[in-house]
Design an enzyme around this catalytic site. Structure first.
Site: not given
Ligand code: ADP
Ligand code: NA
Length: 338
Positions: A114, A205, A208
């Protein structure tokens, strides 16, 4: 033996959760509320480790809570709360920070990822100590050691393993220095959690922060755009609806979504859509996605219409979480010498 506990958190960093959050995490939260004593928090302290706007954060925190309730979390069966409303999270994070090595914290790969995007001079100390706050989030709900002890489980994806390992290390170190206090938590890898990829870049992946608007499906999205995004999802030049991660990443992702939402094995879907072509497959998947999220969107909007009710739910969540957290801190403060 006592019911095991589960603790999980999610950041309020967007105006809606997305399909990946739902299938990879939040749906499991709902399932676990019956088998576990569940603590779920919207981690707004974590959300300010990057630059933020106060009004946006306030709105997103409430929308996040409303979505969790709309997805089926029941305040009677699970403790749903906002992290900043339980100040013990910040207090324990400070104490744990004082037993964390600087080099040890510096080895966290998520921070390296990050911060390398922003350059270390543009990054904050808060982002650096993020995993320590996360350890505090978890250990506050660590059950008391001793006979009949409960187990604390933390659902984690692959990217969170290192942070959970740090949490376990800090728990053991604290116990070693100050006396048995924390039961190191175990990881819980939900079998049903699906890794969802970007609709436009199916090898990346769904995220957001990284996905384009066309690559991501928001839980709160209107049916029209939701359908369109599925219909326009990148596939391949073939015609077969077959699970082949390597050569058909787009179709593989759509199959994973379909299978997770309908609760049927992927092989069954392959059979169902044999010879059908991508058009019909996508159309039926789009209908399934819309049918899944429409009631969640409607319930979320309704919950947001009654801010007083939402406040009551949050106050009660903070009370219940706070009671556990204060109990832990009473012991911790004494052990540390306060
Ligand atoms: P992002 O990757 O959108 O920033 P976060 O890191 O805040 O999302 O993830 C929040 C939760 O959602 C975590 O438990 C993460 O493992 C799950 N998560 C996020 N993106 C995915 C994805 N594409 N597929 C499965 N689980 C996900
Ligand atoms: Na429960």
């Amino acid at each position: 033996t006592a019911t095991p506990r589960v603790l999980s958190g999610i950041q309020p960093t967007a105006d809606s959760f997305h399909l990946g959050n739902y299938l990879g995490a939040l749906r499991q939260w709902v399932a676990l509320q019956d088998s576990h004593q569940a603590f779920y928090c919207v981690v707004d302290l974590h959300a300010i480790t990057v630059e933020h706007d106060p009004e946006t954060l306030r709105r997103r925190t409430r929308v996040a809570v409303a979505q969790l309730l709309a997805m089926g979390l029941d305040p009677e069966r699970a403790t749903v709360f906002v992290q900043s409303q339980v100040p013990e999270h910040a207090e324990l994070a400070w104490i744990l920070g004082c037993i964390t090595g600087f080099g040890e914290a510096g080895r966290m790969t998520q921070f390296k990822d990050k911060s390398s995007k922003q350059g270390t001079s543009g990054t904050t100390v808060g982002l650096f100590t993020y995993p320590i706050l996360q350890a505090a989030d978890i250990l506050l709900y660590s059950p008391e050691p001793g006979p009949g002890e409960r187990v604390l489980q933390v659902p984690v994806g692959e990217d969170q393993r290192q942070h959970l390992e740090l949490t376990r290390t800090l728990a053991q170190r604290f116990n070693h220095r100050f006396g048995e206090t924390f039961v190191p938590p175990g990881a819980y890898i939900p079998e049903t959690a699906a890794k969802i990829t970007d609709l436009q870049e199916p090898t990346a992946k769904m995220s957001k922060s990284a996905s384009s608007p066309q690559g991501i499906i928001d839980v709160l999205e209107e049916p029209g755009p939701m359908r369109k995004k599925i219909m326009r999802a990148v596939t391949d030049t073939g015609t077969e609806v077959r699970f082949d991660e390597e050569n058909k990443a787009g179709i593989a992702n759509l199959l994973r979504i379909f299978s997770a939402l309908e609760g049927v094995p992927i092989e069954d879907l392959e059979r169902r859509y044999e010879g059908a072509g991508y058009g019909r497959f996508k159309k039926e998947l789009a209908a399934l996605v819309v049918d899944t999220f429409t009631p969640i969107r409607e319930r979320t909007l309704k919950l947001l219409d009654d801010q007083e009710q939402l406040d009551r739910v949050l106050a009660e969540g903070a009370d219940r979480a706070g009671a556990v957290a204060r109990g832990t801190m009473e012991v911790v403060r004494d052990r540390v010498g306060f």
